[in-house]
Design a protein around this motif. Structure first.
Motif: not given
Length: 682
Positions: A351-359
């Motif tokens: 749910d907090f994907f916007s802060n994921s290191p993925f980006h």
């Protein structure tokens, strides 16, 4: 700041590029692009559907239905396709809205019976009739999309009653679209009118101002009715209806003891960019109001009032309102408030994907890795990863004419990776075509869940190889889009569903064969090999006729393709291939070897990067960090080794930290920053 004229040029070229790469007509590419932007800011729901119907005096290009609010939106456009910004006239507006009314009226009367069952328009008219018969519609919106500009005298069109429904008229023009791209976070400027007494919590010196207040149930209903999903753009939740115990409890309290709601409910946590005060001293305007915790409370009160016809006038809801005074910090601030406030029910890390290191990883690879030159091209290019909407355009905003041309040559528009397209390509390959068919938002949510789970299990999962494979899947997705459009067997309609089911089925059959597609072939050539194209076309034809022939009880093809049973039935297809090119595939052992090598490489790169950042950090920051931890201001309790390394770094005894020491120091600094420690004034 990108001017309106510059934005129009960019937008026009973007539509042209999208249409060419996907073999779409430009009007459809325009429609889909604008609708996705409107979904992102809450003006439309994720359920919007493209479905063209144009006859004399009757016209509609799609629809959207907000089931929770009962808002039915009929969509149409006036697409000029001009190099300059055209002005929309009153005659054009009147004609479009009249035709949309005609389509709506006929649909309520059973218009779908006169249409071809496999057409998108049939599904649209069928659903409109269903909503009407089930009394699900509370309000109607007629929305016109245009790449032109509307004069101020035409922007505000009075609402009216049509077919006994309150009907609003909305015009989305180029200026409105420009604002979506211009505003950080893309929520869009809006303000709500209220009359709220308050208690101010902190002083003027803080970077944010906090107010405690109470908002009535009726006011909350009105605000949600006017703005809908716009209020929840920063909320990590979606409303779960009255399924869980929490929501049933909310409903019971509203129905049986509304005056006790304040005592029983945790209330709302909200943010805003600014507030204004009335003559009576109360807050009377809240700008860019965002409910970051309390979505279930808001939706429950609204549903109780509008659906169950309950009296919400006696309901009082406590609200904590934080106003961010520094616009540059708004996104980070709201994200933190949402993360820490949402503890009522279990929240997944996705749910907090916007802060994921993925980006960070994807952005790094998209910047560093050049795509192989294709078709005799002399210049190598990047696949540009756009984490935030408008980032690609904003990167060009302040470039000189020469630098802008260079940027566009190195980062061509048709090699822009937006999160929506990436999620569709990945979910299709991961055999979730029913999820992709539900729309961009559902597709992205599932993609975020998958990535978050992957990173929880393996922090090194996003490697250079992953990036190249992801680009290859995007190339495949776009290629199948073009393939379907040009095929003689394709009669129009349900192209998007055909594409995702085709790729999913291909992924399914090679997995059954225990082999893997060699994505490196696609990456090296930046195109799909002819032998693979042949396989995909053969699959696509079978898929198209399979999904457009739903079983009894599923007359609506669009809804059928969203059902997991559709995917189960597709997997039963038997397709015989005369010849399969073995060069397209690699074994499981080869895949594991590549993954292992890539992770080893990433481990080295990450370690070196940490060392560089630690060495570049001034000693005064390490001193500040040491005091922070020694005074127990952090939730993290240091081990003796961590404390010793930090102490020596702060005192200058370590001049060249090892890779292991750098990793410890780097993580201690990141932890403190995550807890709110600022080094800007150090």
């Amino acid at each position: 700041m990108v001017s309106l004229e510059e934005f129009h040029q960019y937008f026009t070229q973007s539509i042209l590029s999208d249409a060419e790469s996907r073999t779409l007509l430009r009007p459809q590419a325009f429609f889909e692009t604008v609708c996705e932007d409107l979904v992102s800011i809450g003006d439309l729901t994720k359920n919007y559907t493209y479905a063209e119907y144009t006859k004399k005096g009757t016209e509609a290009l799609g629809y959207d239905f907000d089931e929770e609010r009962g808002v039915l939106t009929i969509l149409n456009h006036q697409y000029f396709q001009d190099d300059g910004i055209q002005t929309l006239t009153k005659t054009q507006l009147d004609s479009k809205f009249t035709r949309m009314k005609s389509f709506l009226k006929k649909s309520f009367e059973g218009f779908y019976l006169q249409m071809e069952e496999t057409s998108d328009a049939y599904s649209m008219a069928y659903n409109l009739k269903k909503y009407y018969e089930k009394n699900q519609i509370i309000k109607i919106r007629l929305m016109l999309l245009t790449d032109g500009r509307v004069t101020r005298t035409l922007t505000d069109i009075s609402s009216e009653f049509f077919l006994n429904f309150h009907t609003e008229f909305r015009i989305i023009d180029i200026e409105y679209l420009h604002k979506i791209y211009s505003i950080a976070g893309g929520i869009g400027e809006f303000e709500i009118q209220v009359d709220l007494p308050y208690l101010k919590v902190n002083n003027e010196d803080n970077s944010y101002h906090s107010y405690l207040t109470v908002i009535s149930g009726d006011t909350l209903v009105k605000v949600y009715e006017d703005f809908g999903q716009k209020l929840f753009e920063q909320n990590v939740r979606t409303f779960l209806q009255f399924r869980g115990a929490v929501n049933r409890g909310l409903r019971n309290t509203i129905e049986t003891a509304p005056e006790m709601f304040f005592a029983y409910n945790n209330g709302i946590t909200a943010t805003a960019s600014s507030v204004e005060f009335g003559e009576n001293g109360n807050i009377n305007v809240i700008k860019n109001f965002q409910i970051v915790n309390g979505g279930q409370t808001t939706s429950a009160i609204y549903a109780a009032n509008k659906v169950s016809k309950m009296d919400t006038s006696k309901v009082s809801v406590q609200m904590k309102l934080s106003v961010v005074t520094e616009s540059n910090n708004q996104d980070e601030f709201v994200s933190k408030v949402a993360e820490y406030a949402n503890t009522q029910n279990k929240i997944n890390n996705s749910d907090f994907f916007s802060n994921s290191p993925f980006h960070k990883d994807m952005k790094s690879y998209s910047t560093r890795i050049f795509a192989p030159a294709a078709d005799g091209a002399q210049r190598r290019t990047h696949w540009y990863y756009e984490r935030i909407r408008g980032e690609y355009l904003n990167s060009q905003a302040y470039l000189s004419a020469v630098d802008k041309r260079k940027f566009l040559l190195e980062n061509p528009k048709n090699q822009l990776i937006d999160k929506t397209l990436l999620s569709k390509a990945e979910n299709s390959w991961n055999q979730k075509p029913d999820i992709v068919s539900k729309g961009a938002q559902d597709s992205f949510k599932k993609f975020a869940e998958n990535i978050s789970e992957t990173l929880e299990n393996d922090k090194l999962a996003i490697t250079e190889s992953y990036f190249k494979d992801a680009v290859s899947k995007i190339i495949m997705f776009r290629t199948v889009e073009r393939l379907v459009t040009k095929s003689s067997w394709y009669d129009g309609g349900f192209r998007a569903q055909t594409v995702t089911y085709t790729i999913a089925f291909f992924s399914f059959i090679i997995k059954e064969m225990e082999i893997n597609l060699n994505f490196n072939i696609i990456w090296q050539n930046q195109t799909i090999p002819e032998s693979l194209l042949f396989l995909l076309e053969k699959i696509a034809e079978k898929i198209y006729f399979k999904i457009t022939s739903p079983p009894p009880g599923f007359a609506n093809i669009g809804q059928w393709t969203k059902n997991h049973k559709c995917w189960e039935s597709v997997k039963e297809l038997k397709i015989k291939f005369d010849k399969i090119d073995d060069n397209l595939f690699i074994t499981n052992e080869e895949v594991k070897y590549v993954q292992k090598e890539e992770k080893n490489k990433k481990t080295v790169d990450t370690g070196i990067d940490m060392q560089v950042q630690v060495i570049k950090t001034p000693i005064k920051i390490w001193k500040t960090l040491y005091v922070y931890y020694m005074e127990n201001k952090s939730a993290l309790k240091l081990s003796s080794m961590q404390s010793d390394i930090l102490s020596k770094m702060a005192s200058g005894k370590i001049t060249l930290p090892s890779e292991k020491q750098s990793a410890i120091l780097y993580n201690l600094k990141k932890t403190a920053e995550g807890e709110g420690l600022k080094f800007s004034n150090v």
